[in-house]
Scaffold this motif. Sequence first.
Motif, mmCIF file in Angstrom:
data_model
loop_
_atom_site.group_PDB
_atom_site.id
_atom_site.type_symbol
_atom_site.label_atom_id
_atom_site.label_comp_id
_atom_site.label_asym_id
_atom_site.label_seq_id
_atom_site.Cartn_x
_atom_site.Cartn_y
_atom_site.Cartn_z
ATOM 1 N N LEU A 26 104.618 10.041 16.934
ATOM 2 C CA LEU A 26 105.739 10.336 17.836
ATOM 3 C C LEU A 26 105.255 10.582 19.260
ATOM 4 C CD1 LEU A 26 107.274 13.032 15.472
ATOM 5 C CD2 LEU A 26 108.114 10.705 15.726
ATOM 6 N N ARG A 27 106.200 10.556 20.216
ATOM 7 C CA ARG A 27 105.901 11.053 21.557
ATOM 8 C C ARG A 27 105.678 12.555 21.442
ATOM 9 N NH1 ARG A 27 108.067 8.786 26.294
ATOM 10 N NH2 ARG A 27 106.936 10.498 27.259
ATOM 11 N N ASP A 28 104.684 13.052 22.154
ATOM 12 C CA ASP A 28 104.371 14.475 21.969
ATOM 13 C C ASP A 28 105.534 15.392 22.355
ATOM 14 O OD1 ASP A 28 104.150 14.212 24.730
ATOM 15 O OD2 ASP A 28 102.374 15.505 24.866
ATOM 16 N N ASP A 29 106.345 14.977 23.360
ATOM 17 C CA ASP A 29 107.488 15.811 23.807
ATOM 18 C C ASP A 29 108.475 16.069 22.671
ATOM 19 O OD1 ASP A 29 107.527 15.099 27.143
ATOM 20 O OD2 ASP A 29 106.511 13.754 25.730
ATOM 21 N N ASP A 30 108.563 15.140 21.722
ATOM 22 C CA ASP A 30 109.558 15.267 20.656
ATOM 23 C C ASP A 30 109.065 16.112 19.477
ATOM 24 O OD1 ASP A 30 111.228 13.615 22.120
ATOM 25 O OD2 ASP A 30 110.392 11.794 21.220
HETATM 26 MG MG LIG Z 1 104.839 13.369 26.588
#
Ligand SMILES: [Mg+2]
Length: 282
Positions: free
Chosen positions: A49-53
């Motif tokens: 995943l994208r780390d922000d999610d």
């Molecule tokens: Mg990110």
Amino acid sequence: MECLKIALQKSGRLYTDSIELLKDCGIEMNLGKQLNTKSLNFPMEILFLRDDDIPKYIEDGVADVGIVGKNLILEKKKNINIIEYLGFGRCRLSIAVPENFHYTRLDDLDEKRIATSHPTLLSAFLKKSQIKAHIHHISGSVEIAPNIGISDAVCDLVSSGETLFINNLKEIETILESEAVLTSYPHMKSSKKSIAEILYCRIQAVKRARTNKYLILNATNDNLEEILSCLSGSPTVLPLNNTKWIAVHAIIEERYLWNKIEKLKRLGAKDLLVLPIKKMMI
Ligand SMILES: [Mg+2]
Ligand SMILES: Nc1ncnc2c1ncn2[C@@H]1O[C@H](COP(=O)(O)OP(=O)(O)OP(=O)(O)O)[C@@H](O)[C@H]1O
Ligand SMILES: O=P(O)(O)OC[C@H]1O[C@H](OP(=O)(O)OP(=O)(O)O)[C@H](O)[C@@H]1O
């Protein structure tokens, strides 16, 4: 069969170390373009995943555990467990200004525009410091902002400082120190928890192995007591047949290694061997 879902960053700063950690934990997987894959030998599904999610997926229980920067858990204000600090992805969240900005104290940021990828953490810091600045939220390439005239300062992650340097910025305040952490869904059901516990034990064994070394040395009885007191834990002492020499085996924390080795040599230790440890269970 029950399966633990782990969220990892799809690509970026944490990807390689996260995969390496799972491999060192004996967890095998096929890596390709797919965004989720099942381990070949452990009840685990890996989600890329994208780390922000990741913090939100952990909070919602979509993933059971995850590897993400502590900075993001705090930035997204997620109430999720931090199980382990992982020793990689070390960086700091810092405010920086252009080289020619005459900075002496925090008040110099009053009414200034600050571009950041971490608006929550920056806003809390400014509030605590009673600085009224304008926060400009951008999600990447933050260091470009002053050079293109959209901000007077930036607040972004720094490790070597190279990105700041090549963009003519100087670091003035650190807001947070961060590293990658293993995080978990607080309400995991017990069947998943028992798999998670196995993972935590393996990770701890790998972490200990990474930060310790196995030391072997020979000594005579003359300074044995001083030598043993210089080594922590319970070193193993083995008499060497028909000689006045004794072999000592001990675990030594890597950060003290060289200082201790020099001290041990001064105390008469000979034939020192330092070996890597693969896994360390206690
Ligand atoms: Mg990110
Ligand atoms: N320079 C750095 N050195 C070490 N760790 C860093 C560095 N920059 C960021 N990190 C850590 O790695 C995490 C991921 O950083 P990265 O720059 O790969 O994120 P990203 O570009 O937002 O990726 P994504 O595409 O997943 O959204 C950060 O949240 C932080 O915890
Ligand atoms: O101090 P340094 O060692 O130069 O590292 C700092 C840079 O690393 C991170 O970005 P990254 O390189 O991961 O790229 P990104 O902007 O795509 O997230 C961070 O956002 C900084 O820009």
